[in-house]
Design a protein around this motif. Structure first.
Motif, PDB file in Angstrom:
ATOM      1  N   UNK A 179     -20.700  -2.125   3.806  1.00  0.00           N
ATOM      2  CA  UNK A 179     -19.653  -2.779   3.017  1.00  0.00           C
ATOM      3  C   UNK A 179     -20.153  -3.518   1.784  1.00  0.00           C
ATOM      4  N   UNK A 180     -21.462  -3.713   1.654  1.00  0.00           N
ATOM      5  CA  UNK A 180     -21.987  -4.520   0.562  1.00  0.00           C
ATOM      6  C   UNK A 180     -22.983  -3.730  -0.261  1.00  0.00           C
ATOM      7  N   UNK A 181     -23.053  -4.030  -1.536  1.00  0.00           N
ATOM      8  CA  UNK A 181     -24.063  -3.414  -2.386  1.00  0.00           C
ATOM      9  C   UNK A 181     -25.348  -4.201  -2.449  1.00  0.00           C
ATOM     10  N   UNK A 182     -25.444  -5.274  -1.685  1.00  0.00           N
ATOM     11  CA  UNK A 182     -26.638  -6.113  -1.714  1.00  0.00           C
ATOM     12  C   UNK A 182     -27.799  -5.436  -1.016  1.00  0.00           C
ATOM     13  N   UNK A 183     -29.011  -5.709  -1.494  1.00  0.00           N
ATOM     14  CA  UNK A 183     -30.204  -5.296  -0.767  1.00  0.00           C
ATOM     15  C   UNK A 183     -30.326  -6.178   0.475  1.00  0.00           C
ATOM     16  N   UNK A 184     -30.847  -5.609   1.563  1.00  0.00           N
ATOM     17  CA  UNK A 184     -30.924  -6.324   2.841  1.00  0.00           C
ATOM     18  C   UNK A 184     -32.377  -6.382   3.296  1.00  0.00           C
ATOM     19  N   UNK A 185     -32.868  -7.582   3.521  1.00  0.00           N
ATOM     20  CA  UNK A 185     -34.216  -7.777   4.069  1.00  0.00           C
ATOM     21  C   UNK A 185     -34.075  -8.512   5.390  1.00  0.00           C
ATOM     22  N   UNK A 188     -38.266  -5.213   6.085  1.00  0.00           N
ATOM     23  CA  UNK A 188     -38.347  -5.924   7.361  1.00  0.00           C
ATOM     24  C   UNK A 188     -39.590  -6.809   7.324  1.00  0.00           C
ATOM     25  N   UNK A 189     -39.400  -8.113   7.472  1.00  0.00           N
ATOM     26  CA  UNK A 189     -40.502  -9.073   7.456  1.00  0.00           C
ATOM     27  C   UNK A 189     -40.572  -9.749   8.815  1.00  0.00           C
ATOM     28  N   UNK A 190     -41.770  -9.792   9.403  1.00  0.00           N
ATOM     29  CA  UNK A 190     -41.952 -10.347  10.736  1.00  0.00           C
ATOM     30  C   UNK A 190     -42.345 -11.818  10.651  1.00  0.00           C
ATOM     31  N   UNK A 191     -41.678 -12.645  11.462  1.00  0.00           N
ATOM     32  CA  UNK A 191     -42.056 -14.053  11.586  1.00  0.00           C
ATOM     33  C   UNK A 191     -43.299 -14.177  12.456  1.00  0.00           C
ATOM     34  N   UNK A 192     -44.176 -15.168  12.188  1.00  0.00           N
ATOM     35  CA  UNK A 192     -44.151 -16.094  11.055  1.00  0.00           C
ATOM     36  C   UNK A 192     -44.606 -15.408   9.768  1.00  0.00           C
ATOM     37  N   UNK A 193     -44.194 -15.943   8.650  1.00  0.00           N
ATOM     38  CA  UNK A 193     -44.507 -15.332   7.360  1.00  0.00           C
ATOM     39  C   UNK A 193     -44.821 -16.437   6.357  1.00  0.00           C
ATOM     40  N   UNK A 194     -45.423 -16.040   5.253  1.00  0.00           N
ATOM     41  CA  UNK A 194     -45.647 -16.955   4.139  1.00  0.00           C
ATOM     42  C   UNK A 194     -44.460 -16.858   3.177  1.00  0.00           C
ATOM     43  N   UNK A 195     -43.909 -17.981   2.741  1.00  0.00           N
ATOM     44  CA  UNK A 195     -42.775 -17.916   1.803  1.00  0.00           C
ATOM     45  C   UNK A 195     -43.068 -17.074   0.573  1.00  0.00           C
ATOM     46  N   UNK A 196     -44.323 -17.094   0.117  1.00  0.00           N
ATOM     47  CA  UNK A 196     -44.676 -16.309  -1.068  1.00  0.00           C
ATOM     48  C   UNK A 196     -44.474 -14.814  -0.828  1.00  0.00           C
ATOM     49  N   UNK A 197     -44.687 -14.370   0.417  1.00  0.00           N
ATOM     50  CA  UNK A 197     -44.469 -12.963   0.731  1.00  0.00           C
ATOM     51  C   UNK A 197     -42.995 -12.609   0.595  1.00  0.00           C
TER      52      UNK A 197
END
Length: 233
Positions: free
Chosen positions: A71-77, A99-108
């Motif tokens: 329903x949305x044109x937004x990119x999804x992470x 797809x980003x796995x926790x824990x992560x660095x905000x810079x990533x």
């Protein structure tokens, strides 16, 4: 215009950390702890990128991702503590772009958001938003396919990335390696399976015979060829 990033995560500290990092990088953010308030906000204004946690208190996160993709044109992470390959594959199959796995660095996360926005931003070669081919019209500003009879079929942001890749290189072989380079994401089983699902869905939406598709041809061991003349508006 400043890109708008929506953050859906039930952990306050993660919301604050992401919002702070993204704001420092020059993005506009909005934060939500529950899927219901997030989806209500999306009906008022669509963000450019959605960061979605899978462990939500009021809704299955994968169901949210799937609805967003449709329903949305937004990119999804997706941002999740679920590290199994199958979880990543499922998320990508349902329409997530990354797809980003926790824990992560905000810079990533900031880097991944920037990468998604770069791929979605029009440059001189990608300024057109509408393509016509084989009786179909693809409107990338609305994420809709329209057939010769005027019937509209929506497609997701992730499916649109694959479709645009084909339409920008018709009648030419596109290898898996070229797809991975163009669309991003780590090469491997999860990327390959996600591409298989997106191509299968595009074929279905284009009314293709899965046993003998006429538009998106698989060249086994080499890649794909999109067999059509394409005109961009």
């Amino acid at each position: 215009m400043t890109a708008h990033i929506a953050i859906l995560d039930d952990e306050p500290e993660i919301r604050r950390m992401l919002a702070r990092a993204l704001a420092e990088a020059g993005f506009r953010t909005s934060c939500y702890a529950r899927a219901t308030e997030f989806e209500a906000a999306l009906r008022r204004a669509a963000p450019d990128v959605c960061l979605v946690d899978l462990g939500l208190p009021d809704r299955d996160g994968l169901a949210v991702v799937h609805r967003l993709a449709l329903e949305s044109g937004a990119a999804i992470i997706i941002i999740s503590g679920r590290a199994q390959v199958q979880d990543r594959v499922t998320g990508l199959e349902l329409g997530a772009d990354d797809y980003i796995i926790k824990p992560f660095e905000p810079a990533e996360v900031v880097a991944r958001v920037r990468a998604r926005l770069r791929r979605g931003r029009a440059d001189p070669a990608r300024a057109a938003t509408r393509a016509r081919f084989a009786g179909w019209t693809a409107a990338f500003d609305r994420y809709v396919l329209t057939d010769a009879a005027g019937r509209e079929v929506p497609f997701s942001h992730a499916e649109g990335e694959v479709l645009r890749l084909f339409l920008e290189a018709p009648n030419r072989l596109i290898s898996r390696a070229q797809m991975q380079e163009a669309l991003g994401g780590a090469a491997g089983e999860s990327f390959d399976r996600a591409m298989d699902v997106r191509i299968s869905r595009l074929r279905t939406k284009l009314g293709e015979d899965p046993r003998n598709p006429r538009l998106i041809k698989t060249i086994y061991g080499a890649g794909y060829i999109f067999l059509a003349e394409v005109a961009w508006d």
